[in-house]
Design an enzyme around this catalytic site. Structure first.
Site, short mmCIF file in Angstrom:
data_model
loop_
_atom_site.label_atom_id
_atom_site.label_comp_id
_atom_site.label_asym_id
_atom_site.label_seq_id
_atom_site.Cartn_x
_atom_site.Cartn_y
_atom_site.Cartn_z
N MET A 171 -56.96 -0.26 -20.84
CA MET A 171 -57.66 -1.33 -20.49
C MET A 171 -59.01 -1.35 -20.88
O MET A 171 -59.55 -0.20 -20.66
CB MET A 171 -57.38 -2.03 -19.07
N SER A 191 -56.64 5.83 -21.26
CA SER A 191 -56.76 5.35 -19.69
C SER A 191 -55.15 5.13 -19.15
O SER A 191 -54.32 6.07 -19.22
CB SER A 191 -57.54 4.41 -19.60
N THR A 192 -54.90 3.70 -18.64
CA THR A 192 -53.73 3.41 -18.45
C THR A 192 -52.61 3.72 -19.19
O THR A 192 -52.74 3.59 -20.49
CB THR A 192 -53.60 1.91 -18.12
N HIS A 201 -58.96 8.98 -17.84
CA HIS A 201 -59.40 8.04 -16.42
C HIS A 201 -58.57 8.56 -15.30
O HIS A 201 -57.49 8.16 -15.39
CB HIS A 201 -59.64 6.49 -16.80
N ASP A 229 -63.86 1.17 -23.30
CA ASP A 229 -64.27 2.53 -23.23
C ASP A 229 -63.84 3.52 -24.34
O ASP A 229 -62.77 3.46 -24.51
CB ASP A 229 -63.90 3.36 -21.74
#
Length: 348
Positions: free
Chosen positions: A287, A168-169, A194, A290
């Site tokens: 973050m 993700s991030t 994501h 998931d």
């Protein structure tokens, strides 16, 4: 009570400056310090206002967002959230050190603008906790970099082993550092990053220019085979399935899982069920949680599991949760994950 996140809005559009400064100020945990109309004004205001997070339009006059980041971050490593239309330059800005991005909405749709503001506020919250590392000239990903690994040359791995990766991030650049030098006969890699619709296709095209393996956005029914990297399309879950003697991917829209679509948990859980011990799971910067439970399921089915370490993560969230529940067998930096992966594949 926690202090508010102090935000500076940088955008040359009068309309978007107005929307962002007004709507973001409605969130209790965000304080909008002001705005800048271009990079020159931003460079003056940042030392004065000392924001925690900057929102930045990529396409601006005089100095674009990418050049601005290259000048700003070495001096002031501030988390930057990009606010951009569907544009390949977003990835250049992420490569220059921005930590997150949000797609600009269609102005004619009020519900779209509302969803955009909600997403931006969430990304600002995430960015406020991110570790910003300015990109130096020696650490940039090069589109002309040559693969440094020899071919695997293992007939035992032909289309039987699957590598699943979730991020993700901070994941767009971290993932590139993992796969860019892997040889073209590496077992297939399935990636959930994501990312909004449209951007996943551009991201796949970007990776395809950099990597030795073939990279493309996944299409429902794609056959999983050595040398192929498939990236889950934005707003679609992707899972592994079996069709005859082949592995295939299924891309579909359903409810969000673990707060996301695509969800890393959906991918990892399917790989645990279908590939079992013939799989590798890699969970990277981001973050939330998931992918953590899905990675644990993979490990319990005999898969080899890797987590990105805290020191190299932009946000040590997803890998931390996975480690804490026992899903991670070994931790490594994003730069060292390819070596760990190669050593494991050599034992199969």
């Amino acid at each position: 009570m926690n202090e508010k996140i102090k935000v500076l809005v940088v955008d040359d559009s009068l309309f978007f400056r107005g929307v962002l400064t007004k709507k973001l100020a409605e969130f209790d945990h965000i304080e909008v310090l002001g705005y800048a109309r271009d990079a020159f004004e931003a460079k003056e205001k940042i030392p004065q206002l000392k924001p925690d997070v900057v929102t930045l339009d990529v396409e601006m006059p005089k100095i674009n967002g990418i050049e601005f980041l290259k000048q700003l971050l070495p001096e002031r490593p501030i988390p930057v959230v990009l606010v951009s239309a569907l544009n390949i330059s977003v990835f250049d800005a992420l490569a220059a050190g921005a930590v997150e991005f949000v797609k600009k909405p269609e102005l004619s749709k009020s519900d779209t603008i509302s969803a955009f503001i909600e997403e931006l506020a969430a990304k600002i919250t995430i960015a406020s906790r991110a570790k910003v590392t300015p990109i130096t000239g020696t650490s940039k990903i090069s589109a002309t970099a040559k693969p440094s690994f020899a071919p695997i040359n293992s007939s035992r791995l032909v289309n039987t082993t699957v590598i699943a990766l979730g991020a993700s991030t901070g994941g767009t650049e971290a993932t590139i550092s993992v796969i860019k030098d892997l040889p073209e006969d590496t077992p297939s890699i399935l990636i959930v990053q994501h990312m909004p619709p449209g951007f996943t296709k551009m991201y796949a095209e970007r990776l395809n220019r950099i990597c030795k393996m073939e990279v493309r956005e996944a299409v429902d029914g794609d056959i999983v085979k050595n040398g192929l990297v498939l990236i889950a399309p934005g707003d679609f879950h992707m899972k592994l399935a079996k069709l005859g003697s082949n592995y295939v991917v299924k891309c579909f829209q359903a409810d969000k899982v673990s707060g996301h679509r695509p969800s890393v948990d959906v991918l990892f859980n399917s790989v645990a069920e279908i590939a079992k011990k013939n799989a590798v799971g890699i969970i990277m910067t981001g973050m939330g949680r998931d992918g953590a439970q899905g990675l644990l399921n993979m490990r319990q089915q005999g898969a080899y599991t890797i987590g990105q370490n805290k020191e190299s993560c932009v946000v040590y969230g997803m890998p931390m949760v996975a480690k804490n529940i026992g899903a991670v067998m070994i931790e490594a930096s994003n730069e060292n994950i390819p070596l760990v992966l190669r050593r494991h594949l050599a034992t199969l």
